[in-house]
Structures are given as C-alpha cells and as structure tokens.
Write an enzyme that holds these catalytic residues in place. Structure first.
Site, PDB file in Angstrom:
ATOM      1  N   CYS A  78      38.986 -26.746 -21.583  1.00 52.67           N
ATOM      2  CA  CYS A  78      38.847 -26.395 -20.172  1.00 52.67           C
ATOM      3  C   CYS A  78      40.176 -26.533 -19.424  1.00 52.67           C
ATOM      4  O   CYS A  78      41.068 -25.717 -19.618  1.00 52.67           O
ATOM      5  CB  CYS A  78      37.718 -27.208 -19.569  1.00 52.67           C
ATOM      6  SG  CYS A  78      37.034 -26.430 -18.113  1.00 52.67           S
ATOM      7  N   HIS A 171      33.185 -27.587 -23.130  1.00 52.61           N
ATOM      8  CA  HIS A 171      33.387 -29.023 -23.373  1.00 52.61           C
ATOM      9  C   HIS A 171      32.552 -29.540 -24.548  1.00 52.61           C
ATOM     10  O   HIS A 171      31.446 -30.042 -24.321  1.00 52.61           O
ATOM     11  CB  HIS A 171      32.932 -29.806 -22.131  1.00 52.61           C
ATOM     12  CG  HIS A 171      33.813 -29.645 -20.952  1.00 52.61           C
ATOM     13  ND1 HIS A 171      34.894 -30.457 -20.713  1.00 52.61           N
ATOM     14  CD2 HIS A 171      33.778 -28.767 -19.936  1.00 52.61           C
ATOM     15  CE1 HIS A 171      35.483 -30.093 -19.595  1.00 52.61           C
ATOM     16  NE2 HIS A 171      34.823 -29.061 -19.101  1.00 52.61           N
ATOM     17  N   GLU A 173      32.911 -32.214 -26.102  1.00 49.17           N
ATOM     18  CA  GLU A 173      32.792 -33.684 -26.013  1.00 49.17           C
ATOM     19  C   GLU A 173      31.607 -34.107 -25.152  1.00 49.17           C
ATOM     20  O   GLU A 173      31.281 -35.284 -25.092  1.00 49.17           O
ATOM     21  CB  GLU A 173      34.107 -34.273 -25.476  1.00 49.17           C
ATOM     22  CG  GLU A 173      34.369 -34.093 -23.986  1.00 49.17           C
ATOM     23  CD  GLU A 173      34.780 -32.677 -23.585  1.00 49.17           C
ATOM     24  OE1 GLU A 173      34.825 -31.785 -24.464  1.00 49.17           O
ATOM     25  OE2 GLU A 173      35.038 -32.456 -22.395  1.00 49.17           O
TER      26      GLU A 173
HETATM   27  N1  GLN Z   1      38.322 -26.000 -12.837  1.00 52.80           N
HETATM   28  C1  GLN Z   1      39.243 -26.867 -13.496  1.00 52.80           C
HETATM   29  C2  GLN Z   1      40.672 -26.336 -13.382  1.00 52.80           C
HETATM   30  O1  GLN Z   1      40.866 -25.214 -13.027  1.00 52.80           O
HETATM   31  C3  GLN Z   1      38.875 -27.045 -14.945  1.00 52.80           C
HETATM   32  C4  GLN Z   1      37.505 -27.660 -15.049  1.00 52.80           C
HETATM   33  C5  GLN Z   1      37.283 -28.479 -16.275  1.00 52.80           C
HETATM   34  O2  GLN Z   1      38.209 -28.912 -16.961  1.00 52.80           O
HETATM   35  N2  GLN Z   1      36.036 -28.747 -16.533  1.00 52.80           N
HETATM   36  O3  GLN Z   1      41.594 -27.027 -13.635  1.00 52.80           O
END
Ligand code: GLN
Length: 189
Positions: A78, A171, A173
């Site tokens: 992410c 994710h 995890e």
């Molecule tokens: N929205 C976050 C970003 O742009 C990422 C979200 C996440 O890591 N769950 O940095």
C-alpha cells in the site's frame, strides 16, 4: 534470515507477526545502521507522505535505494508500494520516495477510508485464492516490461514483482494467511 520492517509509521506490528509466522526473524528498522543489519525489508502501509518525510529526515532514502539496487529484497504494501514507485500520477504526490519499481501509481485511487474493501484474488503461483484487504489503496496505472503482474483486480495490477522488489496495493498482514510473506521470505533465502 533477518527481515526488517521499516518502523517509521504504519502497520509495523502486523508485518512482524506475519514474518515470524512465515518462519523468519522480524526486526524493526528506523535507522541506517539497523538497515545495514537486515537481509530484506518490508515497507508497511500507512501514510506515504509521512513515511517519505521520515525516510528523508532520518537519512534513509539514499542507503535504502542503494541496498535495493544492490539486490536486497524489499516488499512494499500500500503506502510502501507508493514509496517504491518510479512515478506517482494524479493530485496527490509522495515527494520523498525510493523510486526503484518501474510502475506508475495513483494514490487513494480506490476511494477514501469509507471505500476500503475486501475481495478474493487469484495470485499467480498460489493454488487457492487470497483474501485481500484494500485500505485507501493506490492503483497501479502502468508497469514497465521488467515488472511481472502477480495479481489483478478489476483488470488492473494489484500485486507485482520486479526481480528483488515485491509490491501489493493491498494488506496481506491484515489476515492470517501468510503465503505472501512466505513468498517474500523465499525471495530473501
Ligand atoms: N492512502 C495512503 C497513502 O496514499 C495509503 C494507505 C495505506 O497504506 N493503507 O499513502
């Protein structure tokens, strides 16, 4: 096998648990000397702007880029994917990055917090589908020739690999399915 989890901000503890579950030793990494002591590194989800600023402030951008370029396995989830991306498109940038992965990403492309969702994905090499949790996830808008797409959602890549670099918009995890962490540990072995 010592796997570091970048512990500047984000969901560090969940990754440590998953790495231990996958049979490796997990340690936190906040400073360059700790980075030097790990065999592989996870860059967790969180807020990519914040993590990037802290990478800059703690003088980690350069040593981290060098280590990944020299072959250290790295896995970004992410926000971690955003931080590894060569390019960020759209209104929201993440100015401090380790731009080693040849993809272009868009932050928050799957919507705001209320639009977080879960789905089952087909992952290349996995016999059974993987339950994936997306939280304000980035989209991968394009990927270079060196990038292998390991999973797609809605026709777009959501998990990719480029030699020693692994990344997902979701994710793993957050569930107790450790297959992706096992894959990552095997990349480091
Ligand atoms: N929205 C976050 C970003 O742009 C990422 C979200 C996440 O890591 N769950 O940095």
């Amino acid at each position: 096998m010592k796997v570091g989890v970048l512990a500047l901000q984000g969901d560090v503890r969940e990754h440590m648990r998953s790495i231990e579950g996958a049979g490796a030793t997990a340690v936190t990494v906040k400073r360059a000397d700790q980075l030097a002591g790990v065999d592989a590194l996870i860059m967790p989800g969180g807020e990519s702007t914040t993590i990037g600023k802290l990478l800059d402030r703690f003088d980690l951008l350069e040593p981290l880029t060098t280590r990944v370029e020299n072959g250290m396995p790295v896995y970004g989830t992410c926000a971690g994917l955003i931080l590894l991306a060569r390019e960020v498109v759209g209104d929201e940038d993440a100015p401090f990055r380790v731009p080693v992965l040849d993809v272009s990403v868009r932050r928050n492309a799957y919507g705001r917090q209320v639009d977080s969702f879960e789905t089952d994905l087909e992952v290349s090499g996995f016999e059974e589908t993987l339950h994936a949790v997306f939280i304000r996830a980035p989209s991968i808008e394009s990927a270079g020739d060196e990038v292998e797409v390991l999973a797609e959602y809605d026709g777009a890549p959501v998990m990719v690999r480029q030699s020693n670099i692994l990344a997902s918009s979701f994710h793993p995890e957050m569930t107790d399915d450790e297959r992706i962490h096992e894959l990552f540990v095997s990349m480091a072995n």
